[in-house]
Every structure is written in structure tokens, then in C-alpha cells.
Scaffold this active site. Sequence first.
Site, short mmCIF file in Angstrom:
data_model
loop_
_atom_site.label_atom_id
_atom_site.label_comp_id
_atom_site.label_asym_id
_atom_site.label_seq_id
_atom_site.Cartn_x
_atom_site.Cartn_y
_atom_site.Cartn_z
N HIS A 1 0.84 -1.22 0.00
CA HIS A 1 0.00 0.00 0.00
C HIS A 1 0.86 1.26 0.00
O HIS A 1 0.53 2.24 0.66
CB HIS A 1 -0.90 0.03 1.26
CG HIS A 1 -2.06 -0.91 1.17
ND1 HIS A 1 -3.23 -0.62 0.53
CD2 HIS A 1 -2.22 -2.18 1.64
CE1 HIS A 1 -4.06 -1.64 0.62
NE2 HIS A 1 -3.49 -2.61 1.27
N ASP B 1 -0.93 -5.04 5.74
CA ASP B 1 -1.94 -5.86 5.05
C ASP B 1 -1.69 -5.93 3.55
O ASP B 1 -1.02 -5.08 2.97
CB ASP B 1 -3.33 -5.29 5.32
CG ASP B 1 -3.42 -3.83 4.89
OD1 ASP B 1 -2.45 -3.07 5.11
OD2 ASP B 1 -4.45 -3.45 4.31
N GLU B 2 -2.25 -6.96 2.96
CA GLU B 2 -2.40 -7.07 1.51
C GLU B 2 -1.12 -6.82 0.72
O GLU B 2 -1.09 -6.05 -0.23
CB GLU B 2 -3.49 -6.09 1.02
CG GLU B 2 -4.86 -6.38 1.62
CD GLU B 2 -5.95 -5.46 1.07
OE1 GLU B 2 -7.06 -5.96 0.88
OE2 GLU B 2 -5.68 -4.27 0.85
N VAL B 3 -0.05 -7.48 1.10
CA VAL B 3 1.17 -7.45 0.28
C VAL B 3 1.05 -8.60 -0.71
O VAL B 3 1.00 -9.76 -0.32
CB VAL B 3 2.42 -7.64 1.15
CG1 VAL B 3 3.67 -7.52 0.30
CG2 VAL B 3 2.43 -6.63 2.29
N GLU C 1 -2.54 -9.81 9.24
CA GLU C 1 -1.47 -10.50 8.52
C GLU C 1 -0.15 -10.53 9.30
O GLU C 1 0.70 -11.39 9.06
CB GLU C 1 -1.20 -9.83 7.17
CG GLU C 1 -2.23 -10.11 6.10
CD GLU C 1 -3.24 -9.00 6.00
OE1 GLU C 1 -3.54 -8.39 7.06
OE2 GLU C 1 -3.74 -8.74 4.90
#
Lengths: 707, 707
Positions: free
Chosen positions: A269, A332-334, A384
Site C-alpha cells: 500500500h 496488510d495485503e502485500v 497478517e
Amino acid sequence: MGKANVWLRVLSLMILSASLHVPSRAQESRSLGLQTLVQPDLNLMPVPASVQLGGGSMRIDPGFTVFLTGHTDALLSGAAGRFMDRLAKQTGLLMTTNPVSARTPIMVVRVDHDSKPVQELGEDESYALEVSSNGATLTAPNDLGALHGLQTFLQLVSVSPDGFAAPAVIIKDTPRFPWRGLMIDAARHFIPLEVLRRNIDGMEAVKMNVFHWHLSENQGFRVESRKFPKLHEMGSNGLYYTQDEIRGLIAYARERGIRVVPEFDLPGHSTAWFVGHPEFASAPGPFTIERRWGIFDPAFDPTNEKVYKFLDEFIAEMAKLFPDHFFHVGGDEVNGKAWGANPKIQEFIRAHDLKGNAGLQLYFNKKLQGIVSKHGKSMVGWDEVLDPTLPKDIVIQSWRGQASLAEAAKQGYRGILSNGYYLDLGWSAARHYAVDPLGDAAAGLSPEEKQRILGGESCMWSEYVNAENIDSRIWPRNAAIAERLWSPQEVRDPAWMYARMHVLSAQLEWLGLTHQHNYTRMLHRIAGAASAEEFNALRTLADVVEPVKDYTREQTATEPATSDTALNRVVDAIPLESRVGREFGEMVDKYVASSCHDAGLGAMIRAQLVAWRDNDAKFRPLEQRSYLVKEVAATSLDLAEVASAGLAALDALEHGGNTDEAWKAQQSAVVQQAQRPKGQLLLMPAAAIQKLIDAASAGGSCAAPRQ
Amino acid sequence: MGKANVWLRVLSLMILSASLHVPSRAQESRSLGLQTLVQPDLNLMPVPASVQLGGGSMRIDPGFTVFLTGHTDALLSGAAGRFMDRLAKQTGLLMTTNPVSARTPIMVVRVDHDSKPVQELGEDESYALEVSSNGATLTAPNDLGALHGLQTFLQLVSVSPDGFAAPAVIIKDTPRFPWRGLMIDAARHFIPLEVLRRNIDGMEAVKMNVFHWHLSENQGFRVESRKFPKLHEMGSNGLYYTQDEIRGLIAYARERGIRVVPEFDLPGHSTAWFVGHPEFASAPGPFTIERRWGIFDPAFDPTNEKVYKFLDEFIAEMAKLFPDHFFHVGGDEVNGKAWGANPKIQEFIRAHDLKGNAGLQLYFNKKLQGIVSKHGKSMVGWDEVLDPTLPKDIVIQSWRGQASLAEAAKQGYRGILSNGYYLDLGWSAARHYAVDPLGDAAAGLSPEEKQRILGGESCMWSEYVNAENIDSRIWPRNAAIAERLWSPQEVRDPAWMYARMHVLSAQLEWLGLTHQHNYTRMLHRIAGAASAEEFNALRTLADVVEPVKDYTREQTATEPATSDTALNRVVDAIPLESRVGREFGEMVDKYVASSCHDAGLGAMIRAQLVAWRDNDAKFRPLEQRSYLVKEVAATSLDLAEVASAGLAALDALEHGGNTDEAWKAQQSAVVQQAQRPKGQLLLMPAAAIQKLIDAASAGGSCAAPRQ
């Protein structure tokens, strides 16, 4: 025991009314002999831990004032001043110019000591508030409790037959959870300070105590960094908060008993960071500020030692700017694509025997945690980041589910729940309200483990919100989550919650929140120069639709939205939950449950259906003139058609007629057609109309539809 | 002549439509073959001096921008920035982040030279605006015209079937009068700066150019005086404007093409001055700030030479603070009692051979005029100051009638009209609109004398207004007066005016004006915790009542209002003019004129009457709970009863029946009873219902009631 002297926990009240199948709205209870237990006008939200009702009430006269006794400080006297301003607004009485008469009831506030200079997690927030016809006394161990008690008093004051008044009551109150937060994503869409300030006022009104400020994203880096000015200069399109502004907002929140936790999302992000600092990315630059929504590849390079040197200096600067003990690093969300594509990084993973990209992120998190810790802070991360090898002082914020929160608690980590509290998904307030941090997977935890669940946070992600409509996405529904986090677990009747939430909603407008009037303004923009009748027709339609839920908006867009997309459509203007739609559904449920014998309800349902059936004709001229109206024209037609189907069902229920399978199939097809989203809108009355059709089809007794 | 190339003066259009008895609303004209003359969506207010319609329209895309060519200065570039912000709000499009494409239509502004550093009376305010599908060009001799042209463009932009657009048009515009003002009385009730700012924004939107700031009264002295600090310190209860704030507001107004004329009312209306300076009064002190409303005795002592020394120093200070060339000294409503009671003053009158108290005031005015003049200003005064022995550079503001204005013009004095423009009297917008500065007594003046009528000012006296409801007293109705002062005299059709005013009203909310949403908020306060149905019932009632007119509120109050009186009643919340009431009246007029043969109209009237008849039952529960609702309960019952009478008349008109004299007398008695004000409210539909009764009573042909 005397009537007025029974200490009564609201939770036992709720259990009582639930077990008796008593409608929980106060006034309805009266006929069932509960009038001593429930105060008709006690619209408190969140519901206090305990409430004892007295007799009579305290008049609020222009001479009303607040006296601070015991400990006083600037925070407390500032709060008293704001309280008086708010009371003047709420009542329209002039509170300042009249001399105080000895007989005018006043409020005495007695606080034992101040709260910590930097507000801390777990400080005592309790207070006791006693109101009688002679006056009010608010006592609290420290400032924080006093702030909460003042808000409770404001909610007690309402118009009465003789003037403004607060009912006589004794309240002892303390929160269920110590971490009650609202996260605002100020990165995807920049949210101006004045908007944040009024939302912080709203948080204070519902006793939330953490403002989680999401400050960096692919789409923007929103903080002035004096050490690394290229971050905000190149990563924000000029839309960032200066350090002075940030200090001002933190002080503003502090005055309202609210901690500010900053979030800098790492290592993913992070596109906006790399516009000015491509050297820290895992792929070669140059980078530009992302305008699309979604998950993107750019990520910090965990194998680059210069990254940690940079983060050390950057976090040193930010740790000083943000005084709170907690520091959120995202995590988050890598998606790992940039790492997978970089041979040097993959070689590093092998050389260090890390478990793939996940192992690399853990490696990064450990070093990051060390840096955060070095600067005196505890690290917070999305779920995460959870790994048993990390130190136990980190806090896990769960967005993916309650299971991971319970798992963290078992492993000894503290956690806060956000799964179930995403405001942007458009769930009903009741659905958020039903989510409990100690529910589901957490229900089976040991008492010690449960202690590690600190509370929760509602999250306002900002793909589809801006300064104009953000208030209507957060309010009044955020109050349901605030109540879940403050009030006893057993306070959970959604009908009672809605009744109080609607009262609160009007009060919140006194704080400058725009959730109600910006809806009207935006509809005026959509309608253009409309007659009153045309505008009302648009409003009637807008009142019964909701935006599609969860992530359906992205999935159904003809052309993907970006940060340049105008948010001026009907889907952007309407509240996320249709009050008219919900109340119509409740009316139909009651009618069907009465075997369709409640003629009064039948008449009300008919009047509503007739209005909807006839609305499309009034609406038509507008759709010729405005492209923003045109896109909801199909939904207007749907509303007319389901209303006609509903009227056919009502006719059959009242007067009989052919309601065979073919009839049912035909009517149901109309409803099903209308239930397909158009213009990214859901037509809320459709489901209730299907119930009328089912009841009519089931024949004589509408209360017993075919199995 | 080609359709699109006819220069068409709006005034000839209006004469045409009037002589043809054509409904003047644009869209209705279409069926009469006037579609080439009138643009359906051209909702300009004030109407420009001339408008030529072209074909097509100019799209407003996110890439839209303004280019300043020719002369530029800070005022102009600031105005362009505000214009872009406003356009973004109005359309919901993001105007700033997209790169400009060569094909995106833009606006070019070309100004010849700047306006005077201190804006002057009579500067050229003209502009020309040409809009085509390719773009827009705005030209003006100076900044002032450009400001006006930008506002016209904002009014041209509206939602269209394909997006936001401005119609192709060529406008050449210039004001009819050079002095177009709004006076706000910030002394009786202090009006905060932010409220003044948003009202100045509103003035800019309707091209007014003078903000007349009424700054001193018996009830308060509102300006910081550094030379005489006791004036504001002791005369304002702490509610005054600092000199920095005043400079800021003057700059704010200047940026919007608006002059600021201060008024210090002398020698009467001056109690607040004497709290700190009793030595200048005609009677011995001490004095306290007046809290009641009315005309009071305290007045400056014109026989005391120290008074003139004081005024010389005070005006020296104020003349520097307020840069405008005009300086208003009030001069109204001196009752002479303090002078009559002071033997020393009476002796002075005799000794100087003055004509009584009037002669003494003239003596005072002459000396005051000398002081004002010495400090470089021209004196303005209310019409009492008019006397042929005063120099010709003074300006007379007429509040007592047009005759005195004409008289002044004949004597060689310049004048501005306020009689007929008192917003606090609660007249309809149409009634204000019909008042013309060159009408009545002024119509017979010679051209040279007419030149001396500079324009007019609407006046917002603040006995019954405060920060919360002032906007709804001024807007949107002030736009009717603004149009009277700007547009050609022949633009005077009230129906067309109302149609445009309602469109403007919604647009004004984008400026932050609260005339619409504070009405809703105040009703929520009055209703307390009401159900949606209860609240709507209150709203339905509130929508059809108006405050009593002129000075009836004072005359009918059970207890006299003061500056401490709360302004939180229904009479304070409602707009001064009921749109629903007016439109119902128009509907009834049309129906009766159609000999009651228009069945569609009949059905609409019936639906409205049924809703009103049934409203009281829904409203009842609220009146038990709120004292603010209770006081309008009688009016709610009146509404139900007149609605029933109206339905009886409608039944008789549609189906026949006994409508003899006795019936008529009985029904009319119901209406007359309802027309008696209660709670200081007028029930607006009553008059139209009387017309239905009259028509029914007249028998078969309702269009021909008995003579």
C-alpha cells in the site's frame, strides 16, 4: 423496595423484556406494567452500564450552569464551556447572559484528579451522574469520566411539556472495552481537517476514544515530513496535513478524551512513498501516484538496509509528532509480486532461509517492530502480521475475521476487532451491532485471554467517500458499533437500538455533522431545477434504495472508478441504510404475523404502496433533464411495478381472488426483476413485497405461508 | 432574422408574455410557440439586461478551467479560485486534479483594468458573457463586472441529459441602480462574523454591492474603539467585532465587489454608548444596556460641546477603519423626551432660536455633518435627517416612504430606498418585488432628479433573528429585492420571479447559507424525540403557517420579548413565506377560474385537503410531549377544520348539495376563526379555502361568484 430506589441494571431489563416478548421501545412497554422500569424519553446511546430512574425531572433554564469542584484543569473547563455551547444549541436557550438565581438547578462536577498528560489505554473512564429536580451531580475519578458524563447529560436533556428538562436518574457507567475506535482513511480520498474535527465531535458524543488515522496509501501520502519532504511534496498532490495541523487535531481529540493512533501502511500500500523515494521500492521506478482502487504491486524492499535506516529516521520523526503509545504499521495485503519479480530479493530469501514472501514479510516486520519499539511505541498491525515469534506487546487489528483475533489472544497477543465493522460495506446498523468482539471464535476464550481483546474499531475506507458524503457513511450507524463497544454485552435488541439511533441522528447535526442535510443538497444537485413535486418524487425513490453491498460496486462498475471519479450520483448521495425500507419491512412482518387481520396496518401498507406505484409518473420529467436522474429511471419503474404487485397481493389477502402458482410465479418474477441491482442500487421494499405475495399465495391464513 | 441571432431584451419578452397572457414560466411557454424566445433552464436571478440565446450548450467537464487574460490582479485570481471551488461544489466534479485537454471547453476572462482600490459608488459594473459549445468568454471593463459575470455563469450551469452544461448564450449586462444594499442589524442581536461572511457570499450571488452594517443600538455597541474602549467594553456584553475582524470582513466584501458602509446611530438609539460614557447623555446616568425592544429616551446632548469633541475623535478613528466614502449616522426615531426633560437643553433651544426638538436635532446634524465631512466622508442618514439647509452631498435613506425619497431628489439630495424592503416585516417576496425605487412618488421625477435615486437596501432588523435563523429571514427572498435593483424595471412578473427564486434557493445552500436546513434542525428541536410520522406532521403544519406580519408580534406578545428571549419557537423556525401555502392558493385560483372543470386540479386540491384534515391526529402525540409544539396545537386543529370546510366546498362544487347562505355562513365562520393568529402564526391556506366556499356558495358556475 421503593419504586424510585431500585438499582436496576439495564442489562437485566433487556433480558426481562426479551423473555417476556415485550416490545423494547420504552413507550410500548407502558401497557405491560413496566412503566417503573423504563423511562419513555431516555434515549441514551450508548446505553450506560446501570441506570436507576427517579421521579420528576430537572428543568433546564437559561440560568443553568456548570460548577467545577474538586480537581480542575484546562481540559475540564474547556469541556464545560463546550458543554454549555452545545446545550444552548440543543435547546435554543441563551445560557450566558442571565445571572444565576439561587433557585435555578445547576450541575456540579467533581473530579478527583486529572487524566494522564498523554491519554493512555485502560485509564479509568467511569463516571456517576445523579439528576434530580434540584440539580445534577457528576462525579468521576478523572477528566475522562467527566467528559463521558457530560455527553450523557446532553442526551438526557429534551423538550418536555413544560420546557427543556432532564429526567431524574442515577447513572453509574463504565465502558465494557478500553479501545473503542473509528478509523478514517484520509489517504485514498483526502479528508479535510474540519471534516475530521466534526467526526471527532461525533465520536465524543458516542463515547469512542480512539481515532485511528490512516495516513498513507498507494493513492497518497498525507503527512508533512520535515526529514523527508519528498514524501508529502511528491506523494500527495498537495493534499496533506502539516505538522502544525496534526498537532492541532491531536489536541482537539485529546480535549474530547480521544487518543490518536497514526497508521503508515508498510510494506505494501505504498506507491505514494515511492514517487519521491523510488530507491526504497522492490522494483525500479519511476512511480506515480496511483489513481485506481485495488491492491497494487509496489512494496518496500525488505532486503535493502537503507530502507531500515530510512524507516528509523522517519518513525523517529513521526513518533515524536504522534504522542500516543501505539503506532500502526499496516502490514496488510502485500501481494508479493514485486518481490517475486526481483531476483536479488528471491536470492535473499534463499540465503536467509526465509519461508518465501511470507517469511520475508515476517523478517521485515521483526525489524520494523524493533524500530517502533526503539522509539518507545507499541506496534499495531492488521492481522497478517500475526506470528508467534513477534514480541507480545504488539496489537493485532483483525479485519479478516474473529478467528484470527481469538487465535492472537490465545498466543498472548492483544487484539482489536474490525471485521464486521467496515462501514464502507454498506451493512445495516443492526448487522454491525450483532458483531461482538467476544462473540464467535472469541466466546470460547478463557477469562485471561478475553482480557486481551481490547475492543474494536469501525473502519471508514474512502474509495467512495469524500468530504461531502463521508458523514452519511459514518453517521448515525457508527453509534451502533460505539454502543457494542461501550455497553453491557446483553444490550443487543436491534429495534431498541434503531429507536435510539434515530433520535441521536438529529442530535448529531448540532455538532455540524452533515449526514442529513448533505443528502438533501446532493439530491438537489442531481435533480437540477426541479419543481417541488418532481424533487419529492426523486426523494421518495432515493429514500427506498441502498447502494449495493460489500465490494459489489467495484465488481459491477462499467468502467472502474478512480480517485478522479465524481461522487455525485444517487448511489453516493443516499444513506447506506434505508430507514423507510426497513420500517416498511417491519410493518409487513407485523401485518403478516397478524394473519393480515390488522386493518390499520393493512391501510398503511396500502397507502405506501399506492404512493410508490404513482411515484414514477411524477419522477419522469426529471429523467429527461438530468443524466444523474436518468441512471435511476429503471429503478423508479421497478418501484412502481413491485408496488403494483404488492397491491395485487394486498387485494387478494383482503378480498380473495385467484392466487394460484401461476399468479405467484408472475408476481414473484416482477419482484425478482426489481431485485437485480441497477445503477448500483438495491430496491429495499422488494423483499417485503415478496412476503405479501407469499402470504397471498398461501391462501386464507396469511400467517401460515406454505412450507 | 436567424433564430439564434436575434438580440432580445428580456424586458420586451416580459411585455410580450404579459400582453399575450402567457404563463411566464419558461417551460409552459413552449406550447405557445415561444420556444425560440425562452430558454427552459435559464434560471438567472437577477435577470440580465439583455440575453441572446444560441444553439447547443457548453459541457462542464472535470478539465474545465478559467484563464485570465488581459489585466489580472489578486482580486481577480482570487475570484477565479473561488469560482472553481463553487463550480466543483455545485456539480460534484473534481475540477483540480485532471490535466486540461486541448478539447475541453474553458472560460476565458478578459478584463481591461482594475477597479478602484477602495470600491466607489458608480463604478462600471457591466460585463459581457458569451457561451458557446466551444467555450465561454467573459469580458468586463474592470474587476467588478468580471465578478458579476462569474456569478451569472455559475447560475447558467446545471445538470443536463448528458452531464453538467451551460446553455449557449450571449449576455450583456449592467445594473439599473449603482447602490444595491443589504443592511444587517448586528447590534440588537450580535451576528457572528461567519454568519456575515456567508450572507456576503449570498449578496455576491445576486449581485448586491453594499453591505450596510448597523453597528450600534440601545442594545449594544459592537465595534472595538481603541480611543474610547469603554464603548465596546461596557456597551456590548463582550459581543463586539475587533478592528482586525472588521478589516478582515471589509477585505472579504471587497473581494466580492461589495462596499461596506458602517452605521453608528446618533443621537438616539444610543443607550449602549452611555453605559461607558454617561457624560454625553442628555439625562444623568447611570445607564445599562437595554434588553427590551422599542424606542427609548436616551439621546446625546447636542448642547454639550464635549459631545462634538468626542464625536470628532471617534469618527476620526472609524473613518480610518472603514474605508468607504459613505458614513451612516442613523438619525432616526429620536423621541425627544430626554431633551424635553432637561431644562438646560430647553434653555439652549430658546437661546439659539431653534425650532423645538426638531430644530435641535437639525443643529446636531449640521455639526455632525461637518465632522463627517472633515474626515473625508459623505454622510448618510435615515429620512428624518432631511433638511434643505444641509449640504447636497449627504444621502437620504428612506424607511418611512417613497414620498420623502422623491422630495429629497427634488431638493437635490441623493437617496436610497428601504421603505418596502424591510425583511423583518415578513412580507411576501412578491410584495417586496413590486416596490420600485422609481415607482409611486418617484415616478413623476424629472430624468435628472431620477438620477439622484441611487438604488435601495433591504433591511434585516434583528429583534427576532439570531445566528441560527437570520439566513431564513434574508434568503432566498432578498434575491427578489436584488433583482428589482439590478434588472430592467419591466422585469416584474412575480410567478417567473418565484420560479427562479426557488431554483436559486437550493443553490444558495452551496454557499453555506442555512435557510433551508436550519429550518429542519429547529423543527427537530421543537419535536424532540419524535417518530418519523410525528415529525412529518409537525413539518406539514409548519409548512403552511407564517409569522404574523409587520409589527404584530410585538403587539400580540403576552409578555414583551427582550434580547434574552429564546428564539426557538415554531414562529422563529419557519420561513417568513409559506411556499406550500402560496402554491395551494395558485392552484385554487386556477381551479375556480376554470369554473371548477379542471378535474386534475380538483383531485390535487382534494388530496392536499385530505392530508391536512388528517394531519392533526398524527400531530397530537407530539403536543403532549413538547411545550414548543403545544403552542401550535390550536393552529393544527384550525388546519384540520379549514381543510374539512374546504372538502365540503369541493364536494358541493363537484356533486352539488345545499350551499345556501346558512351553509356559507357556517363554513366561513370556520375559516374566520382559523384566520385569527394563534401562537403568532397565520394559517396561510385559509384564504384559498374561503374562495372555494365562495365558489360553492355561488352555485353552478364557480367562476362567477355572487357580486
